[in-house]
Write an enzyme that holds these catalytic residues in place. Sequence first.
Site, mmCIF file in Angstrom:
data_model
loop_
_atom_site.group_PDB
_atom_site.id
_atom_site.type_symbol
_atom_site.label_atom_id
_atom_site.label_comp_id
_atom_site.label_asym_id
_atom_site.label_seq_id
_atom_site.Cartn_x
_atom_site.Cartn_y
_atom_site.Cartn_z
ATOM 1 C CB THR A 184 -0.862 -0.074 1.277
ATOM 2 O OG1 THR A 184 -1.784 -1.128 1.107
ATOM 3 C CG2 THR A 184 -1.572 1.210 1.595
ATOM 4 N NE ARG A 212 -9.858 -6.383 3.594
ATOM 5 C CZ ARG A 212 -8.794 -5.583 3.630
ATOM 6 N NH1 ARG A 212 -8.435 -4.900 2.569
ATOM 7 N NH2 ARG A 212 -8.090 -5.468 4.721
ATOM 8 N N GLY A 214 -10.852 -2.414 3.154
ATOM 9 C CA GLY A 214 -9.906 -2.285 4.264
ATOM 10 C C GLY A 214 -9.977 -0.921 4.923
ATOM 11 C CG ASP A 215 -6.392 0.293 6.848
ATOM 12 O OD1 ASP A 215 -6.304 -0.595 5.971
ATOM 13 O OD2 ASP A 215 -5.420 0.962 7.230
ATOM 14 C CB THR A 235 0.913 0.289 5.162
ATOM 15 O OG1 THR A 235 1.034 -0.978 4.500
ATOM 16 C CG2 THR A 235 2.214 0.605 5.880
ATOM 17 N N GLY A 236 -0.820 -2.020 6.706
ATOM 18 C CA GLY A 236 -0.884 -3.202 7.573
ATOM 19 C C GLY A 236 -2.261 -3.821 7.391
ATOM 20 C CB THR A 237 -3.933 -6.728 8.937
ATOM 21 O OG1 THR A 237 -2.833 -7.546 8.554
ATOM 22 C CG2 THR A 237 -5.226 -7.504 8.729
ATOM 23 N N GLY A 238 -5.823 -4.181 7.409
ATOM 24 C CA GLY A 238 -6.807 -3.120 7.552
ATOM 25 C C GLY A 238 -7.830 -3.346 8.641
HETATM 26 N N1 ASP Z 1 -4.071 -1.655 4.854
HETATM 27 C C1 ASP Z 1 -4.313 -2.305 3.590
HETATM 28 C C2 ASP Z 1 -5.640 -3.035 3.666
HETATM 29 O O1 ASP Z 1 -5.876 -3.712 4.620
HETATM 30 C C3 ASP Z 1 -3.246 -3.273 3.173
HETATM 31 C C4 ASP Z 1 -1.809 -2.766 3.205
HETATM 32 O O2 ASP Z 1 -1.471 -1.897 3.985
HETATM 33 O O3 ASP Z 1 -0.976 -3.278 2.431
HETATM 34 O O4 ASP Z 1 -6.385 -2.980 2.713
#
Ligand code: ASP
Length: 268
Positions: A184, A212, A214-215, A235-238
């Site tokens: 991201t 789906r 994300g954040d 960035t990370g698991t949304g």
């Molecule tokens: N935050 C993003 C999401 O969950 C993914 C990412 O940061 O790579 O969609």
Amino acid sequence: MIRLAIHGGAGDLALGTTDLTPHHSALQAIAARGYQALREGAPALDVVEQLVVELEECPLFNAGVGAVLSRDGMPELDAAIMDGQRRCGAVAGVTRTRNPIRLARGVMERSPHVMFIGAGAEALGRELGLEQVDPTFFITEERFHQLKIAQEKGVIVLDHDDDEFIDDESERAANAAADPGFGTVGAVAMDDQGQLAAATSTGGLTNKHPGRVGDTPIPGAGTFADNESLALSCTGTGESFIRAMFGQRVHGRMCWSGLDLQQACDEA
Ligand code: ASP
């Protein structure tokens, strides 16, 4: 005083023996252009939008061209932009507008709303005269390969965490080599008027369920700006950022608990 930070996704690079020079060079060149623009007096909002457009155009990162793919093999792109006066625009599930961040800015400035999804977002993109492309335009061979691995393992992953689901050590190293671990994209800036802005764009998670979100496109979660506190691009698991309402939470810690940015982020 001007300030600028950009990112191409944060991930665990421990196994990454790959030459990351192209990624670093791309980030440095893009950041340098943004910094120059800020020095010349460009508004933070314009700068973060333009930098994210450039990152979307760069196939090395998980946004625009080179975005990761959903379970059905198609890209579904999310993006948001926000300024320090809490004006914001966001789009989710975009498949045809070449630069989702431009569409997010269009939502913010040329519609009475904050967030558009799917077909309605694409229709707005056409109305606004933004360039439209076939969804396959965004797909790269590497992302197709990543999706196949994820599907074989039956997992949904952050693009830079895909070594997590590979059991064999040597296979993991090979995979880390194939995937330099960038995801991201985002940019945050403060211009010479003291105005903050943040922009984030993503393809989300590899092998995610179609639909789906994300954040990234959720103001107050993965993208946030407020002149009283900070501009933020996550960035990370949304799902984690959404549950925490991360951006708003960091803002609250800074404004009401007197924490500095680092402490507020750690607590949030
Ligand atoms: N935050 C993003 C999401 O969950 C993914 C990412 O940061 O790579 O969609």
